[in-house]
Design an enzyme around this catalytic site. Structure first.
Site, mmCIF file in Angstrom:
data_model
loop_
_atom_site.group_PDB
_atom_site.id
_atom_site.type_symbol
_atom_site.label_atom_id
_atom_site.label_comp_id
_atom_site.label_asym_id
_atom_site.label_seq_id
_atom_site.Cartn_x
_atom_site.Cartn_y
_atom_site.Cartn_z
ATOM 1 N N THR A 50 0.859 -1.178 0.000
ATOM 2 C CA THR A 50 0.000 0.000 0.000
ATOM 3 C C THR A 50 0.901 1.236 0.000
ATOM 4 O O THR A 50 2.131 1.121 -0.018
ATOM 5 C CB THR A 50 -0.908 0.033 1.238
ATOM 6 O OG1 THR A 50 -0.120 0.379 2.389
ATOM 7 C CG2 THR A 50 -1.570 -1.330 1.479
ATOM 8 N N CYS A 51 0.296 2.418 0.061
ATOM 9 C CA CYS A 51 1.104 3.637 0.043
ATOM 10 C C CYS A 51 1.979 3.762 1.287
ATOM 11 O O CYS A 51 2.988 4.461 1.266
ATOM 12 C CB CYS A 51 0.224 4.869 -0.109
ATOM 13 S SG CYS A 51 -0.969 5.099 1.227
ATOM 14 N N ARG A 53 3.004 0.869 3.297
ATOM 15 C CA ARG A 53 3.670 -0.361 3.731
ATOM 16 C C ARG A 53 3.896 -1.298 2.552
ATOM 17 O O ARG A 53 3.134 -1.318 1.591
ATOM 18 C CB ARG A 53 2.853 -1.063 4.809
ATOM 19 C CG ARG A 53 1.576 -1.749 4.323
ATOM 20 C CD ARG A 53 0.811 -2.409 5.473
ATOM 21 N NE ARG A 53 0.397 -1.433 6.463
ATOM 22 C CZ ARG A 53 0.863 -1.399 7.719
ATOM 23 N NH1 ARG A 53 1.735 -2.304 8.134
ATOM 24 N NH2 ARG A 53 0.443 -0.480 8.550
ATOM 25 N N HIS A 92 0.484 -9.192 14.254
ATOM 26 C CA HIS A 92 0.741 -8.059 13.352
ATOM 27 C C HIS A 92 -0.285 -8.014 12.222
ATOM 28 O O HIS A 92 -0.846 -6.956 11.922
ATOM 29 C CB HIS A 92 2.154 -8.158 12.773
ATOM 30 C CG HIS A 92 2.510 -7.026 11.871
ATOM 31 N ND1 HIS A 92 2.924 -5.805 12.339
ATOM 32 C CD2 HIS A 92 2.473 -6.926 10.510
ATOM 33 C CE1 HIS A 92 3.151 -4.993 11.313
ATOM 34 N NE2 HIS A 92 2.887 -5.654 10.195
ATOM 35 N N SER A 102 -2.034 1.423 11.028
ATOM 36 C CA SER A 102 -2.042 2.373 9.914
ATOM 37 C C SER A 102 -1.515 3.737 10.336
ATOM 38 O O SER A 102 -1.495 4.073 11.528
ATOM 39 C CB SER A 102 -3.470 2.536 9.374
ATOM 40 O OG SER A 102 -3.951 1.335 8.829
ATOM 41 N N GLU A 107 -8.469 3.697 9.980
ATOM 42 C CA GLU A 107 -8.879 3.908 8.577
ATOM 43 C C GLU A 107 -9.387 2.598 7.980
ATOM 44 O O GLU A 107 -8.970 1.508 8.364
ATOM 45 C CB GLU A 107 -7.715 4.488 7.760
ATOM 46 C CG GLU A 107 -6.448 3.641 7.741
ATOM 47 C CD GLU A 107 -6.327 2.786 6.497
ATOM 48 O OE1 GLU A 107 -7.230 2.849 5.645
ATOM 49 O OE2 GLU A 107 -5.344 2.051 6.384
ATOM 50 N N THR A 108 -10.302 2.713 7.044
ATOM 51 C CA THR A 108 -11.024 1.542 6.550
ATOM 52 C C THR A 108 -10.462 0.963 5.253
ATOM 53 O O THR A 108 -10.744 -0.187 4.933
ATOM 54 C CB THR A 108 -12.504 1.894 6.320
ATOM 55 O OG1 THR A 108 -12.601 3.013 5.428
ATOM 56 C CG2 THR A 108 -13.171 2.265 7.642
ATOM 57 N N GLY A 184 -8.525 7.087 -8.914
ATOM 58 C CA GLY A 184 -8.824 5.890 -8.143
ATOM 59 C C GLY A 184 -9.611 6.187 -6.881
ATOM 60 O O GLY A 184 -10.172 7.279 -6.701
ATOM 61 N N GLU A 185 -9.631 5.204 -5.968
ATOM 62 C CA GLU A 185 -10.424 5.314 -4.746
ATOM 63 C C GLU A 185 -9.958 6.469 -3.866
ATOM 64 O O GLU A 185 -10.776 7.250 -3.347
ATOM 65 C CB GLU A 185 -10.330 3.993 -3.969
ATOM 66 C CG GLU A 185 -11.155 3.961 -2.696
ATOM 67 C CD GLU A 185 -10.991 2.649 -1.938
ATOM 68 O OE1 GLU A 185 -11.547 2.536 -0.836
ATOM 69 O OE2 GLU A 185 -10.296 1.737 -2.447
ATOM 70 N N THR A 186 -8.633 6.607 -3.691
ATOM 71 C CA THR A 186 -8.121 7.684 -2.850
ATOM 72 C C THR A 186 -8.417 9.043 -3.463
ATOM 73 O O THR A 186 -8.747 9.998 -2.752
ATOM 74 C CB THR A 186 -6.606 7.523 -2.636
ATOM 75 O OG1 THR A 186 -6.350 6.252 -2.034
ATOM 76 C CG2 THR A 186 -6.058 8.619 -1.738
#
Length: 350
Positions: A50-51, A53, A92, A102, A107-108, A184-186
């Site tokens: 992800t952005c 990790r 973890h 996060s 956050e979802t 996109g979603e973000t």
């Protein structure tokens, strides 16, 4: 003796700045080469990127997980890596899926990202009993945390934090023009927050103009192809980059040209990993450039107001991991009985 043969190796916003995180971002055309290397070190492999990790979950580990990770990326990353094994690895994963690890606690988006990572790994045949059970348990516990704790109620997201940062520059976003790179979603979440903050005009720029139009129609904005970025840039007060482009889409020269004749500053934030706004833009007069790491202060203020909710969330995670341990104990006991029975049958046949 630890019987849960599970490990996770990775880096995140806590252990590595964005300049390091972008080096391990998983691009689609590189994924198979990474997995091919990792499969040599474990029977089961799940890759989560992800952005904030990049993590590798492995079951049936053979050898050193840290070396497996560094070998896959071909880089010396040990100073930024963490490794958890056995129950600690499960804990973890459960915390990650619940949003407790996060940048923005609660956050979802991470729930869906973990689910997609597991589904992708399962679809490739890279998971079996242990990783499947662990991923399913983590997702179930994460869902329970969200429903029972209120941890994600009114949570500050990366998108809303970016808008808060923009507001701190201008004082108010009422009547401002925002340009977002990506569809996109973000990007959609960010535009929703920008509209709520009073942004008057929204421009969506994307490599595929059709996707830009779909998003622009949702928020009542304008859609343009990426070729129009520099033409439209002088109109923008707020620029938010949220795209998976493989290179910088905006450099200092373009921003310098856009700033000519402007009286007000330009706010730019790059929430892409890898970054797509050249860091040198920060040196352009009147341009205020930020990235994901600059949101830390806003996020920490949000966390301070949510600390009381964490013990209940931690208890749910603990119960979920305990269930996984019990399942694994019964599984290992069954394997031991089956092995003993085979040995007895072999002796009897001799």
């Amino acid at each position: 003796m630890e019987s849960l043969n599970l490990a996770v190796v990775g880096l995140n916003h806590k252990t590595a700045p964005v300049a390091v995180r972008e080096r391990t971002a998983v691009r689609e055309n590189e994924q198979e080469a990474l997995l091919s290397h990792l499969r040599r070190h474990a029977r089961e492999v799940m890759l989560l990127s992800t952005c904030n990790r990049t993590e590798v979950y492995m079951a049936g580990v053979q050898g050193d997980p840290l070396s497996a990770f560094e070998g896959a990326w071909g880089a010396d990353l040990r100073a930024h890596l963490y490794v958890h094994q056995g129950v600690a690895a499960a804990d973890h994963l459960y915390r990650v899926a619940a949003g407790l690890d996060s940048l923005v606690i609660g956050e979802t988006q991470i729930q869906g990202q973990v689910k997609r990572a597991w589904q992708d790994a399962s679809g490739r045949g890279d998971t079996s009993a242990l990783l499947n059970k662990a991923a399913q348990g983590a997702l179930a516990s994460g869902k329970k945390v969200r429903f029972e704790t209120g941890l994600n109620d009114n949570v500050v997201s990366v998108s809303s934090a970016a808008v808060q940062l923009a507001t701190s520059i201008f004082g108010s976003l009422e009547g401002r023009t925002a340009l977002i790179v990506g569809a996109g979603e973000t990007a959609e979440l960010t535009l929703t927050h920008l509209r709520a903050a009073g942004v008057k005009d929204v421009i969506v720029v994307n490599r595929t103009e059709e996707r830009a139009r779909l998003l622009a129609d949702k928020v009542g904005g304008r859609a343009c192809a990426s070729e129009m970025l520099h033409t439209l840039l002088p109109e923008a007060d707020v620029v938010i980059a949220s795209s998976g482009a493989p290179h910088y889409v905006l450099r200092p020269e373009g921003v310098q040209e856009a700033m000519q004749g402007r009286v007000s500053p330009m706010f730019l934030i790059d929430i892409s990993v890898p970054r797509i706004l050249d860091p040198e833009i920060a040196h352009v007069s009147g341009a205020h450039l930020y990235n994901l790491d600059d949101l830390e202060g806003i996020v920490q203020r949000n966390l301070a107001s949510r600390t009381l909710l964490l013990p209940r969330a931690e208890a749910i995670i603990g119960a979920g991991v305990a269930d996984l341990k019990r399942w694994n104990t019964f599984r290992e006991a069954g394997r031991a009985r089956a092995s003993m029975l085979q040995s007895e049958q072999a002796l009897a046949s001799d």
